[in-house]
Design an enzyme around this catalytic site. Structure first.
Site, PDB file in Angstrom:
ATOM      1  N   SER A 175      39.414  45.551  47.240  1.00 44.30           N
ATOM      2  CA  SER A 175      40.722  45.655  47.580  1.00 44.30           C
ATOM      3  C   SER A 175      40.864  47.159  48.406  1.00 44.30           C
ATOM      4  O   SER A 175      40.112  47.301  49.656  1.00 44.30           O
ATOM      5  CB  SER A 175      41.496  45.904  46.182  1.00 44.30           C
ATOM      6  OG  SER A 175      42.788  46.075  46.668  1.00 44.30           O
ATOM      7  N   ASP A 188      45.283  35.043  46.285  1.00 45.24           N
ATOM      8  CA  ASP A 188      45.322  36.619  46.155  1.00 45.24           C
ATOM      9  C   ASP A 188      46.749  36.951  46.406  1.00 45.24           C
ATOM     10  O   ASP A 188      47.339  36.705  47.428  1.00 45.24           O
ATOM     11  CB  ASP A 188      44.356  37.337  46.984  1.00 45.24           C
ATOM     12  CG  ASP A 188      44.343  38.679  46.915  1.00 45.24           C
ATOM     13  OD1 ASP A 188      45.316  39.240  46.426  1.00 45.24           O
ATOM     14  OD2 ASP A 188      43.079  39.352  47.095  1.00 45.24           O
ATOM     15  N   HIS A 203      43.401  38.052  42.987  1.00 44.86           N
ATOM     16  CA  HIS A 203      43.154  39.373  43.546  1.00 44.86           C
ATOM     17  C   HIS A 203      41.792  40.066  42.476  1.00 44.86           C
ATOM     18  O   HIS A 203      40.894  40.492  43.207  1.00 44.86           O
ATOM     19  CB  HIS A 203      43.939  40.309  43.642  1.00 44.86           C
ATOM     20  CG  HIS A 203      43.683  41.546  44.443  1.00 44.86           C
ATOM     21  ND1 HIS A 203      43.117  41.574  45.679  1.00 44.86           N
ATOM     22  CD2 HIS A 203      43.727  42.911  43.721  1.00 44.86           C
ATOM     23  CE1 HIS A 203      42.991  42.885  45.904  1.00 44.86           C
ATOM     24  NE2 HIS A 203      43.261  43.759  44.921  1.00 44.86           N
TER      25      HIS A 203
END
Length: 276
Positions: free
Chosen positions: A97, A227, A256
């Site tokens: 991320s 995601d 995610h």
């Protein structure tokens, strides 16, 4: 606690486990978490004979709750300082991320002399926010909403995010873990509200296009196509095309927070890439 002090006086906490002569893997966490988010990877790769390192980004976890420097250039400089302090060589940098953006900016800004490979997992590059140049991005109003939620009631927001979209727990049939939700909240609340608020701009508005083009080592791009935090279509495939030595692998139907929900799958793919 082990920590380095950067040139601006910020203390960066880190974990460093394993044989100092083994190949290092450096893990870069997402927003608003900490090095603890890599538990499932750190333990696995330590047992595989690697040296495993994970730091708390400035403002997050056990590092200094900075009022300044909460942007990607400084995050990258902090990583460079850590790599130099620990004399890391042939390192594999794995970023999830926001941590994927940190990896891209570190390698793009400081070069790859100390690195062998990199992995971007559910990562924010090339750029998240919608614009004329990035019509598939997320409208700025969404990130304004994040900032408003953090400012208004960070503690509640840090329950809502992992309970819902982060791990896909809002999907029918999801196997929800209260422990995972509580651990996300714990990590988030360890950090400072000011640096975490600033970091929303850093992860959403930074353009990593130039960084990706400059990375001359092999990079594996992993991304779940369900995601809900970093939408797949405007991230992973674009990054893979920009990277000179990029390889894309898509996790069908996964969320995610795939490193936590499916660690066996992720760890196996990381190991094959690192040893390949």
């Amino acid at each position: 606690m082990p920590a380095i002090t950067t040139k601006d006086g910020t203390s960066i906490y880190y974990k460093d486990w394993g044989d100092r002569d083994a190949q290092p893997i450096v893990f870069h966490h997402g927003w608003p978490l900490s090095a603890d988010d890599w538990d499932a990877q750190m333990l696995f790769f330590l047992h595989q004979g690697f040296r495993v390192i994970a730091h708390d980004r400035r403002g997050h976890g056990r590092s200094t709750q900075t009022a300044h420097g909460n942007e990607m250039d400084t995050y990258a400089d902090d990583v460079a300082a850590l790599a130099e302090a620990l004399d890391l060589r042939r390192a594999v940098h794995v970023g999830h991320s926001t941590g994927g953006g940190e990896v891209a900016r570190y390698l793009g800004r400081h070069g790859t002399a100390r690195a062998a490979k990199a992995v971007l997992i559910g990562a924010v590059p090339p750029i998240m926010v919608k614009s004329e140049a990035n019509p598939g991005g997320i409208p700025i109003e969404v990130f304004d909403g994040f900032r408003a939620a953090v400012a208004a009631n960070r503690a509640q927001f840090y329950i809502d995010v992992p309970t819902g979209p982060f791990y896909g727990y809002n999907r029918p049939g999801a196997q929800v873990s209260q422990g995972v939700i509580d651990n996300w909240w714990r990590q988030g609340m360890m950090g400072g509200i000011k640096p975490q608020h600033d970091c929303i701009k850093a992860f959403s508005e930074t353009d990593f296009t130039g960084d990706l083009k400059r990375i001359d080592i092999p990079v594996l791009v992993l991304h779940g196509d369900d995601d809900q935090i970093v939408p797949f279509a405007d991230s992973a495939p674009l990054s893979a095309r920009l990277l000179p030595k990029g390889t894309l692998k898509v996790y069908e139907g996964l969320p995610h927070g795939v490193c936590t929900t499916h660690p066996d799958l992720v760890n196996a793919d990381l190991l094959a890439f690192i040893r390949g």
